[in-house]
Structure formats: C-alpha cells, structure tokens
Design an enzyme around this catalytic site. Structure first.
Site, PDB file in Angstrom:
ATOM      1  N   ASP A  48       0.831  -1.213   0.000  1.00  0.00           N
ATOM      2  CA  ASP A  48       0.000   0.000   0.000  1.00  0.00           C
ATOM      3  C   ASP A  48       0.864   1.261   0.000  1.00  0.00           C
ATOM      4  O   ASP A  48       1.394   1.670   1.033  1.00  0.00           O
ATOM      5  CB  ASP A  48      -0.898  -0.029   1.246  1.00  0.00           C
ATOM      6  CG  ASP A  48      -1.798   1.194   1.338  1.00  0.00           C
ATOM      7  OD1 ASP A  48      -2.346   1.450   2.436  1.00  0.00           O
ATOM      8  OD2 ASP A  48      -1.931   1.914   0.326  1.00  0.00           O
ATOM      9  N   ASP A 104      -1.639   5.671  -5.184  1.00  0.00           N
ATOM     10  CA  ASP A 104      -2.028   4.833  -4.055  1.00  0.00           C
ATOM     11  C   ASP A 104      -2.362   3.409  -4.498  1.00  0.00           C
ATOM     12  O   ASP A 104      -3.498   3.122  -4.901  1.00  0.00           O
ATOM     13  CB  ASP A 104      -3.236   5.460  -3.349  1.00  0.00           C
ATOM     14  CG  ASP A 104      -3.592   4.725  -2.063  1.00  0.00           C
ATOM     15  OD1 ASP A 104      -4.494   5.207  -1.346  1.00  0.00           O
ATOM     16  OD2 ASP A 104      -2.975   3.678  -1.778  1.00  0.00           O
TER      17      ASP A 104
HETATM   18  O1  LIG Z   1      -8.898   3.256   2.493  1.00  0.00           O
HETATM   19  C1  LIG Z   1      -8.340   3.203   1.427  1.00  0.00           C
HETATM   20  C2  LIG Z   1      -7.393   2.085   1.074  1.00  0.00           C
HETATM   21  N1  LIG Z   1      -7.163   1.192   2.177  1.00  0.00           N
HETATM   22  C3  LIG Z   1      -5.848   0.566   2.051  1.00  0.00           C
HETATM   23  C4  LIG Z   1      -5.577  -0.358   3.180  1.00  0.00           C
HETATM   24  C5  LIG Z   1      -6.648  -1.414   3.285  1.00  0.00           C
HETATM   25  C6  LIG Z   1      -8.006  -0.757   3.407  1.00  0.00           C
HETATM   26  C7  LIG Z   1      -8.249   0.190   2.254  1.00  0.00           C
HETATM   27  N2  LIG Z   1      -8.495   4.102   0.455  1.00  0.00           N
HETATM   28  C8  LIG Z   1      -9.308   5.222   0.554  1.00  0.00           C
HETATM   29  C9  LIG Z   1      -8.723   6.452   0.498  1.00  0.00           C
HETATM   30  C10 LIG Z   1      -9.477   7.602   0.565  1.00  0.00           C
HETATM   31  C11 LIG Z   1     -10.829   7.501   0.672  1.00  0.00           C
HETATM   32  C12 LIG Z   1     -11.435   6.270   0.712  1.00  0.00           C
HETATM   33  C13 LIG Z   1     -10.679   5.098   0.651  1.00  0.00           C
HETATM   34  O2  LIG Z   1     -12.772   6.449   0.809  1.00  0.00           O
HETATM   35  C14 LIG Z   1     -13.013   7.844   0.830  1.00  0.00           C
HETATM   36  O3  LIG Z   1     -11.759   8.475   0.772  1.00  0.00           O
END
Ligand SMILES: O=C(CN1CCCCC1)Nc1ccc2c(c1)OCO2
Length: 350
Positions: A34, A238
């Site tokens: 990640d 990301d």
């Molecule tokens: O949460 C994440 C990614 N995340 C990575 C680690 C495992 C669980 C998911 N991305 C994300 C980043 C920004 C956001 C969002 C989601 O939803 C609204 O804004």
C-alpha cells in the site's frame, strides 16, 4: 540487493496480494502493498480468533529472530473507515529476495470487520513515507526505507495488471516491463504520500473535447469548454486504493459521455448499465501519455442482477486531493524513486 515478487489481484482487482516471508523459519503471509500508508501490519497469534476468518497469522514466538519492541503500539485508520491496532516486533522480512533483518512487524490485536471478511488478505505492507508510520512512542521505518541503501538503485516499481498477476520489483527497473520512455515528475512528500501533479487528462478520444472541433458559430453564451487537455490533476499514487477518486468536475465530464450513467446515493457513486460502452481516460506526465481503457473503468456489478455496474472513476469530494488508485496505476509501469531527499514518480506505457 534486489527483490521481485508477484502482485496477484483479488476478484475485480479490488486489491493485489504479494507473498512476504517473515521470521525464522520463514512464515509466508500474503500482504497488500500500500503506497498510501506506512505500517507493515499482519494478522497474528495475538489477533482474537473471532476476528480471523482464514487469514495466515504471524506468530512471533515461533520465530527465533523476533524481538518485541517493548512499550511500542500502533493504531491505524484508513480512508475507507477500516482500522487495526496492536503491538510491535522486529524480525527478518524478505520480499522476493530483498531482505531486512530488523523490520518492524506490527502484530494486530484488533482488526475491523472489513479486514476480517477479506479472507485472503493477511495484512498490509506500507510503502508511503515513514513520517506517517503510526507506531508510538518510537516511529518505525517502512520496508523500502529500511532496505533503500542496500538496493542497487533507490527505487521500487509497480507493474499492476487487470485480472492477471503483475510484479512489484525492488532496487531495479526491468526494461522489459514497459515501452517508450519513463517520464518522471517530482513528488511532494510533505503529507507522507507520493503526491504528484499530472499535467493533463482527457476523456475519450480527443474529439470529445469541444475545443478541438471547428465550431464556426459558437454563440458567445456557449460555455467555453473546460480545456481538460491542459488541466492538471493533483493527487496521490495509491496502490492500496482500488479506484481512481477524482474531482467532481472530472467525474461529471467523464460520465456525461455515458448515457446510462447516474450518480447513485444508494450505490454510493456513479453507476451505469453493465453493457455500456465506456470512454477511455487519458492522463499525461511530461511527454508520456497513459490511457486507461474504458473497460477498466467498468469496475464491478453493483449487485447480483448484474444490470448496474459501479464506475472505476469516482469523486474525491471529501478528501481534498485526488487518489490515483489501482484503476489509474494498472494502465502504467510506475517507478517510485526516493534517494532519501528528492522523491520522484515515473510513468511509462506498457
Ligand atoms: O482506504 C483506502 C485504502 N485502504 C488501504 C488499506 C486497506 C483498506 C483500504 N483508500 C481510501 C482512500 C481515501 C478515501 C477512501 C478510501 O474512501 C473515501 O476516501
């Protein structure tokens, strides 16, 4: 030193899992690499059985090289509302033959429900900047920060693919994985992310952009087209986020080209008929143009009827910057370069 390991997508490319060896003798866990976070945490012998559903668990007491970091704890929350927390050990961590002996391995004592239900995901390996690692009282370094000086070159690369395994490499650039030239752009790491500005984007073939058509009689009241062909997009690269979360104006421009598209409250974003033909989405970094094929942007069916599908491009409304997640990255060969002082991101076609 160099390392190379497969990045295997789960269903719908929701995330990519890569085998990592921890401890002595090796315990193999499949982790979500990640670039949007900086903690290496794992399901462990300390994770309550009620929160484990098939995941492999790291057991530090079974590793002759594990050492508890006394008094250290970690606690992380992600943008999607998921979270986890626990204790900290150091141990040998090996990713495709790139090895670091004293890597902080954060063992989960608590994981939120979305991690429990993600049965193939044994934890995360953070590859953002160590300034946002959550371990207290002594912040720990990411795997890349730890191995950087041993690597042949201070880089790691992501070659993620649609519905098939790709590759994460450490310490070298494999020229067989891309075509054309790699265009680099400076990274602003002040928030701990690989934050960049893409020079421009465009929706569909360029003719979709009004300014490219000869409008002989465009009345003065006609809105001057948002010349997306030179509008920059600022956001973070990301690998841990599935979709491409972009400004509302870009979402509106994109989905205006899809007749069945609607921004659905119930579905939580833009949906359209699963048989819709979707336009490509193109972005440029310097002289390199990356085209995300329209079919990559048909992310997944909303429900089992398979009539409505959820878009791979969604709004970044409440985040404050765009998130170039897997939907955007899997169309490119991406170089994450950090010599310790001036990080850069490179993009190439493939
Ligand atoms: O949460 C994440 C990614 N995340 C990575 C680690 C495992 C669980 C998911 N991305 C994300 C980043 C920004 C956001 C969002 C989601 O939803 C609204 O804004």
């Amino acid at each position: 030193d160099t390392g190379s390991a497969a990045a295997t997508p789960e269903q719908y490319d929701i995330q990519y899992l890569t085998p990592v060896s921890l401890g002595t003798p090796p315990q193999i866990l499949n982790l979500d690499f990640d670039s949007g976070s900086s903690d290496l945490w794992v399901f462990s012998s300390e994770t309550p059985a009620s929160q484990v559903k098939g995941q492999a668990q790291y057991n530090p007491s079974k590793s002759s090289t594990s050492k508890e970091v006394s008094g250290a704890t970690w606690d992380i929350s992600y943008g999607d509302g998921s979270s986890s927390s626990g204790n900290v050990y150091t141990d040998v961590v090996n990713v495709g033959n790139a090895t670091f002996a004293g890597q902080a391995v954060e063992t989960a004592q608590q994981v939120s429900s979305s991690f429990t239900s993600d049965t193939n995901n044994d934890g995360l390996l953070g590859l953002a900047f160590s300034t946002i690692n959550t371990v207290q009282p002594e912040q720990q370094k990411t795997f890349f920060d730890n191995i950087r000086d041993d690597l042949d070159s201070p880089v790691w690369t992501a070659d993620l693919k649609h519905n098939e395994p790709g590759t994460y490499n450490f310490g070298f650039i494999d020229d067989s994985l891309y075509t054309g030239k790699i265009a680099y752009t400076d990274v602003d790491s002040s928030d701990g992310f690989w934050m960049i500005t893409l020079d421009s984007y465009s929706v569909g073939s360029s003719t979709s952009n009004l300014s490219s058509r000869a409008f002989h009689h465009r009345p003065s009241t006609f809105p001057s087209p948002s010349d997306s062909a030179s509008t920059p997009l600022t956001g973070i690269a990301d690998t841990g986020t599935t979709l491409a979360l972009l400004p509302d104006s870009v979402c509106t421009e994109y989905y205006s080209q899809v007749s069945s598209a609607a921004n659905s409250q119930t579905a939580g974003g833009y949906v359209f008929d699963c048989d819709a033909t979707l336009p490509d989405f193109t972005y440029t970094v310097g002289s390199t143009t990356i085209t995300i094929p329209g079919e990559y942007i048909n992310y997944a069916p909303v429900d089992t009827t398979g009539e409505q599908c959820f878009g791979g491009i969604q709004s970044d409304a409440d985040i404050g910057f765009s998130i170039f997640g897997d939907i955007a990255l899997k169309a490119a060969f991406v170089v994450f370069e950090d010599d310790g002082s001036s990080p850069r991101l490179g993009f190439a076609q493939k």
